[in-house]
Design an enzyme around this catalytic site. Structure first.
Site, PDB file in Angstrom:
ATOM      1  N   GLU A 252       0.580  -1.174  -0.138  1.00 33.63           N
ATOM      2  CA  GLU A 252       0.148  -0.106   0.000  1.00 33.63           C
ATOM      3  C   GLU A 252       1.083   1.354  -0.223  1.00 33.63           C
ATOM      4  O   GLU A 252       0.622   2.113   1.281  1.00 33.63           O
ATOM      5  CB  GLU A 252      -0.630   0.252   1.012  1.00 33.63           C
ATOM      6  CG  GLU A 252      -1.630  -1.327   0.617  1.00 33.63           C
ATOM      7  CD  GLU A 252      -3.408  -1.085   2.376  1.00 33.63           C
ATOM      8  OE1 GLU A 252      -2.933  -0.694   3.257  1.00 33.63           O
ATOM      9  OE2 GLU A 252      -4.116  -1.933   1.925  1.00 33.63           O
ATOM     10  N   ASP A 325      -8.221  -9.312   3.684  1.00 27.95           N
ATOM     11  CA  ASP A 325      -8.535  -7.764   4.917  1.00 27.95           C
ATOM     12  C   ASP A 325      -8.882  -7.811   5.578  1.00 27.95           C
ATOM     13  O   ASP A 325      -9.317  -7.143   5.523  1.00 27.95           O
ATOM     14  CB  ASP A 325      -8.473  -6.766   3.788  1.00 27.95           C
ATOM     15  CG  ASP A 325      -7.697  -5.528   4.727  1.00 27.95           C
ATOM     16  OD1 ASP A 325      -7.255  -6.126   6.094  1.00 27.95           O
ATOM     17  OD2 ASP A 325      -7.555  -4.656   4.473  1.00 27.95           O
ATOM     18  N   GLU A 353     -12.621  -2.961  12.037  1.00 28.90           N
ATOM     19  CA  GLU A 353     -12.349  -2.560  10.581  1.00 28.90           C
ATOM     20  C   GLU A 353     -13.955  -2.056   9.965  1.00 28.90           C
ATOM     21  O   GLU A 353     -14.181  -1.802   9.345  1.00 28.90           O
ATOM     22  CB  GLU A 353     -10.972  -1.928  10.705  1.00 28.90           C
ATOM     23  CG  GLU A 353     -11.446  -1.432   9.226  1.00 28.90           C
ATOM     24  CD  GLU A 353     -10.079  -1.599   8.633  1.00 28.90           C
ATOM     25  OE1 GLU A 353      -9.014  -2.218   8.846  1.00 28.90           O
ATOM     26  OE2 GLU A 353      -9.504  -1.139   6.968  1.00 28.90           O
TER      27      GLU A 353
HETATM   28  C1  BDP Z   1      -6.169  -2.351   6.179  1.00 33.10           C
HETATM   29  C2  BDP Z   1      -6.351  -1.505   6.696  1.00 33.10           C
HETATM   30  C3  BDP Z   1      -5.421  -0.401   6.357  1.00 33.10           C
HETATM   31  C4  BDP Z   1      -3.909  -0.942   6.868  1.00 33.10           C
HETATM   32  C5  BDP Z   1      -4.018  -2.057   6.188  1.00 33.10           C
HETATM   33  C6  BDP Z   1      -2.231  -2.901   6.716  1.00 33.10           C
HETATM   34  O1  BDP Z   1      -7.988  -0.405   5.421  1.00 33.10           O
HETATM   35  O2  BDP Z   1      -5.662   1.133   7.445  1.00 33.10           O
HETATM   36  O3  BDP Z   1      -3.005   0.214   7.167  1.00 33.10           O
HETATM   37  O4  BDP Z   1      -5.039  -2.519   6.074  1.00 33.10           O
HETATM   38  O5  BDP Z   1      -2.762  -3.687   7.243  1.00 33.10           O
HETATM   39  O6  BDP Z   1      -7.034  -2.549   6.271  1.00 33.10           O
HETATM   40  O7  BDP Z   1      -1.758  -2.565   6.717  1.00 33.10           O
END
Ligand code: BDP
Length: 651
Positions: A252, A325, A353
């Site tokens: 990301e 996720d 989340e």
């Molecule tokens: C996702 C979240 C994000 C996190 C990412 C992670 O939306 O905020 O940074 O995972 O785990 O679920 O790195």
């Protein structure tokens, strides 16, 4: 005089309404009354203050596991033995747990040791005090940090056996390693240490550039290697028992070794070498995916399987429980059964989340024990949970979200505990030991996760959330220019034929990442569990389900069951009023009302949208949608208002 009376009045009223959730499951009433003999330590002080049973002797037994303990009653005396002060402390909390949940009367003969050596909370806390995916206020570490609050946090963790804390967000700022930050890290570590908790830090792989002003962060570069060695030395000067680093790299948009053509193993090993002399570890996350692949669910496996066996022994790969996720339900990540020669740890998400944030009651122990039924705890070196703790009065935003913090700790200690046992223990300590209350509310908690799955994403659906907030439904969301793998249609693939992502051998072939016989079982639409059906299959609308219904009808019924389940939780809770203090009763009732409204929202948004593809009627034997699809598609969620998000929807 008047001032005195006002002060007295305030003190009294505050005492009368002290049930604000701030004491968590530690609602010890009045002072301890027992004689506590033997080793003088924190365990003795805890028992002195809170134990109301018979005499206790604390003693050493070098033969026990470093964190384990033995508790036995003989001739009316309870003996807790352990080889360390921390073992004694865990034993003391075990006794207090029995007392608070009304189970301390019988003669005891208990031997315990933890299943995982490292039981760690991951805080996604930022240096400015905000918390990524935090729904209960700001950081307790990085904003107006209070020693007493951090101590209470440590105590709560120790009482369930959590022994590690990553203090900052995985999306780590280089400043996490600055001199000023490390001073605060030392202060926090000193508060946590007596409770057996080590601190860890998330680090940004480009820190040598952004903090050290080097021109590269290439793990092969000598200056980079030296920079990390010096930094590690500096950390251990402040915190001699520092646990190690957590790293999100090349994920990301975060920097990582792949930026220099190096592998994840090279990056992780470089850090591991720097930490090795101090017995520190690297927890290297496998949460990586790119926009270009055919199936995001396959990517971490593709990236990390070729590296199996290439990591140093103080690296642990930290793998999210599912391949995508933290969805309401996912099959397990196939890395857990694929990797054979690499230490692994599971990353669970405690903060909700994707499960209604701090507004929905979703007890997560059933989801985690489902995971442990497929991934053997013995295959894991450690366990991590993304924390739901903030500086809100009740720590977690929802009184029942405390149960997920509690459950994570209990399962990290003993993953064979059942959700029922954990729910009952927690309810007894947190609310009431009344028999009817306990049995009714245990059922409610244990069913709550399935209820949430049903009204959000039943039958294997996933990622129907809107980009960004991950709270409400937007299965139609696909704004031009958005990365396809960040939009719901990428995952649900609704069309005139059916619904779901074809991950069979004839599709993306993600099934082949699972071992036999699971791969065959998931590959065949007739043997694939209903709960993963659209995860692995593009299911025809008229597909015959095991229930006898068509797939479309089954989908409708699942959503409907979810809404019914949410309504039932509210009704059941309303019947519990006499067992619960007025404040917490009203707080939970308020949240459950939001949950019911949100559940209807989810059902209506998803069913009415999917109906535009299925062209089939909503069955007659269920409640029908009450919203209008076009209207729902105009609404936007105000994510600054999580406290009351349903009302936060606006055009
Ligand atoms: C996702 C979240 C994000 C996190 C990412 C992670 O939306 O905020 O940074 O995972 O785990 O679920 O790195």
């Amino acid at each position: 005089m008047r001032q005195l009376l006002i002060t007295l009045f305030l003190v009294l009223t505050h005492t009368a309404t002290a049930e604000d959730g701030s004491r968590l499951w530690h609602r010890f009433e009045g002072a301890g009354t027992a004689s506590i003999q033997g080793v003088k330590c924190l365990a003795a002080r805890e028992l002195q203050s809170n134990w109301k049973g018979g005499p206790i002797v604390l003693q050493r037994n070098g033969g026990l596991h470093r964190e384990g303990y033995h508790i036995a009653t003989s001739k009316g005396i309870i003996r807790i033995s352990a080889s360390t002060d921390i073992g004694l402390l865990y034993g003391a909390y075990h006794l207090l747990r029995l007392q608070q949940s009304g189970n301390a009367h019988q003669a005891l003969n208990i031997t315990e040791r933890p299943a995982f050596a490292r039981r760690i909370l991951n805080h996604w806390d930022n240096p400015d005090g905000t918390i990524e995916r935090g729904y209960s206020g700001h950081s307790i570490f990085w904003e107006n940090a209070s020693t007493e609050v951090i101590r209470q946090y440590a105590r709560a963790n120790a009482s369930v056996g959590i022994n590690g804390t990553v203090l900052n967000n995985v999306n780590a700022k280089p400043e996490a390693l600055s001199r000023e930050t490390l001073k605060q890290v030392k202060t926090i570590a000193d508060i946590l240490r007596p409770y057996g908790i080590r601190v860890y830090l998330s680090v940004n792989f480009a820190s040598p550039m952004r903090l050290g002003r080097l021109s590269t962060a290439d793990p092969r570069d000598k200056n980079v290697i030296r920079w990390w060695q010096e930094k590690v030395k500096e950390i251990y000067r402040q915190v001699p028992d520092f646990g190690g680093f957590l790293v999100k790299a090349n994920s990301e948009g975060e920097p990582g070794p792949c930026d220099y053509g190096r592998s994840h193993a090279e990056g992780a090993n470089m850090l591991a070498r720097a930490l090795k002399p101090y017995h520190g570890i690297v927890m290297w996350r496998t949460f990586v995916y790119s926009a270009n692949d055919d199936d995001r669910a396959k990517q971490a496996y593709k990236e990390f399987m070729p590296l199996d066996g290439k990591f140093l022994d103080n690296v642990i790969l930290q793998i999210k429980n599912g391949p995508i996720d933290f969805q309401p339900r996912e099959p397990y990540s196939p890395l857990f059964t694929g990797l054979k020669s690499t230490p692994m740890m599971a990353e669970l998400q405690i903060t909700q989340e994707y499960l209604g944030a701090a507004n929905h009651l979703a007890f997560l122990a059933p989801m985690w024990t489902e995971f442990f039924s497929l991934v053997k705890p013995q295959s894991l070196r450690a366990i991590a949970g993304v924390a739901n703790v903030g500086n809100n009065q009740n720590w977690c935003g929802h009184h029942f979200a405390q149960a997920n913090w509690y459950a994570f700790g209990r399962l990290a200690w003993n993953p064979t505990l059942t959700p029922e046992t954990i729910a009952r223990e927690w309810l007894g300590q947190t609310f009431s030991t009344n028999h009817d209350f306990l049995s009714t509310m245990t059922d409610l908690m244990v069913q709550s996760h399935e209820t949430v799955v049903n009204y959000m994403m039943p039958l294997g659906l996933h990622h129907l959330f809107a980009l960004g907030h991950h709270y409400g439904p937007q299965p139609w969301y696909a704004a031009p220019g958005t990365r396809p793998d960040w939009t719901p249609p990428y995952y649900h693939r609704a069309d005139a034929q059916g619904l779901g992502f074809n991950r069979t051998r004839k599709g993306s072939d993600a099934v082949s990442q699972y071992p036999q016989p699971l791969a065959d079982r998931y590959d065949n639409i007739l043997t694939c569990p209903d709960s993963y059906l659209t995860w692995f299959h593009h299911v025809p609308w008229d597909h015959q389900m095991k229930s006898g219904r068509t797939f479309w009808d089954e989908l409708c019924h699942k959503y409907s069951a979810g809404v019914d389940g949410a309504r039932k939780m509210l009704t059941v809770w309303d019947g519990m009023e006499s067992h619960v203090d007025a404040d917490r009763f009203a707080d939970v009732q308020h949240k459950l009302r939001i949950q019911v409204r949100d559940a209807e929202w989810w059902r209506d948004a998803c069913l009415l949208y999917f109906q535009t593809f299925s062209h089939r009627p909503i069955p007659q034997d269920m409640d029908h949608p009450v919203h209008d699809l076009n209207e729902m598609m105009q609404f936007r969620l105000d994510i600054t208002n999580y406290e009351n998000p349903t009302c936060g929807y606006s055009r």
